[in-house]
Design an enzyme around this catalytic site. Structure first.
Site, PDB file in Angstrom:
ATOM      1  N   GLU A  46      -2.573  -1.135 -12.920  1.00 27.73           N
ATOM      2  CA  GLU A  46      -3.391  -1.858 -11.631  1.00 27.73           C
ATOM      3  C   GLU A  46      -4.236  -0.846 -11.156  1.00 27.73           C
ATOM      4  OE1 GLU A  46      -2.054  -2.228  -7.945  1.00 27.73           O
ATOM      5  OE2 GLU A  46       0.041  -1.738  -8.385  1.00 27.73           O
ATOM      6  N   LYS A 180       8.836  -2.066  -1.922  1.00 26.68           N
ATOM      7  CA  LYS A 180       9.114  -1.298  -0.954  1.00 26.68           C
ATOM      8  C   LYS A 180       9.943  -2.067   0.307  1.00 26.68           C
ATOM      9  CE  LYS A 180       5.418   1.140  -1.567  1.00 26.68           C
ATOM     10  NZ  LYS A 180       4.560   0.014  -1.843  1.00 26.68           N
TER      11      LYS A 180
END
Ligand code: PSU
Ligand code: MN
Length: 321
Positions: A46, A180
């Protein structure tokens, strides 16, 4: 899939019964074209992490290093991004530099792709957009840092990353270090289950928490080699569950100090609320806060995570060949 057909097909814009041929919306790099022609293993990467996830100038250095790691292990990297209205699958050196350094690179999810192409603009692609484009090109392995997921307070804000729904719609094996801790990890795991997205831990029984090796949640499935992962990928095709992604959660080797981590997280979330940060600005804002507050420690860990995921992704792509 007939890749050459995609490449050659100009896309059509139909306006008041007239068919206008626009320039091709997709361009493969020379390296990726050659890899497709030779049926070599390919790993998608990405670009949001380059433009919006890592600070300059380390972003470009990390992007170059990641591509090198993948090549060194016998696979070909295909970094995906949109430049001046063209979807690029694989970037030439000057294009990678543009994604890292230009100021006009927005953050594109799947819904933004057609708009950016039609308007001739430039954007980095999120996990969602990258997975969509890679799958369309027949690429089936994708390395990233951390996935987007359900944000804290999503029961009121409805802030859930399109990464989750996107991964429930494509045949992709995504290597990441979990999600995260800025997210609601428990809710994210529940959504992965609902969306029937496969999840295995690589050499771990604990779901990693990106900067931390353990987010506090257990994993049901564990794998210990790239070959084992390749077997799972193939089994999915045989039983028809391949159109939803498989996530390989690969924990970082050296994690952040838990106390420091929790402190940065608390101040980051408070700052975001104070500054009224919302929508797609939330993830880049919190990442930047971690990098600044930890004086580079989170940047080093982030870099290690991406490099390690690239290495594992390359091995899986080779094992699948
Ligand atoms: N996690 C990271 N670094 C990142 C991102 C996630 O460790 O840069 C990026 C990825 O591109 C991911 C996106 O797809 O953030 C999710 O954004 P959002 O929460 O707005 O969907
Ligand atoms: Mn969001």
């Amino acid at each position: 899939m007939a890749l050459s057909a995609i490449n050659a097909r100009p896309y059509l814009l139909i306006t008041s019964a007239k068919v206008v041929h626009m320039k091709s919306a997709i361009k493969y790099s020379a390296e990726v074209s050659a890899a497709i022609a030779a049926s070599m293993p390919i790993v998608a990467l990405e670009s949001t992490i380059i433009s919006h996830g890592l600070p300059r100038p380390s972003n470009l250095a990390v992007a170059i290093e990641c591509e090198r790691i993948i090549r060194d292990r016998g696979s070909i990297p295909a970094t995906i991004a949109l430049l001046d209205g063209v979807i690029h699958i694989g970037l030439e050196a000057h294009e990678l530099e543009a994604i890292a350094n230009r100021d006009d690179i927005s953050k594109a999810s799947i819904r933004d792709l057609a708009i950016i192409v039609a308007q001739g603009k430039s954007a980095a692609t999120t996990v969602a957009a990258t997975a969509h484009i890679a799958a369309m090109s027949g690429i089936r392995v994708f390395a990233t840092g951390g996935l987007g997921g359900v944000h804290r307070g999503a029961n009121e804000s409805f802030d859930e990353s399109a990464d989750l729904t996107a991964l429930s719609q494509v045949d992709m094996t995504v290597i990441c270090a979990g999600v995260k801790s800025i997210l609601d990890v428990h809710a994210t795991l529940e959504r992965l289950e609902t969306l029937a997205i496969g999840l295995v831990g690589y050499k771990t029984n604990r779901f990693p928490g990106f900067y931390l090796t353990d987010s506090g949640y257990a994993l049901e499935h564990r794998v210990d080699s790239a070959d084992e992962i390749a077997e799972i990928v193939q089994a999915r095709t045989a039983i028809g569950t391949q159109f939803r992604s498989l996530i390989v959660a690969n924990p970082v080797e050296k994690e952040m100090d838990k106390v420091r981590h929790d402190e940065f997280l608390a101040t980051g979330l408070a700052n975001a609320a104070l500054n009224g940060i919302d929508g797609k600005a939330v993830t880049p804002f919190l990442l930047e806060h971690f990098h600044t507050a930890s004086e580079g420690e989170s940047l080093d860990i982030n870099t290690e995570i991406i490099k390690s995921n690239c290495a594992l992704a390359a091995d899986i792509a080779v094992a699948l060949q």
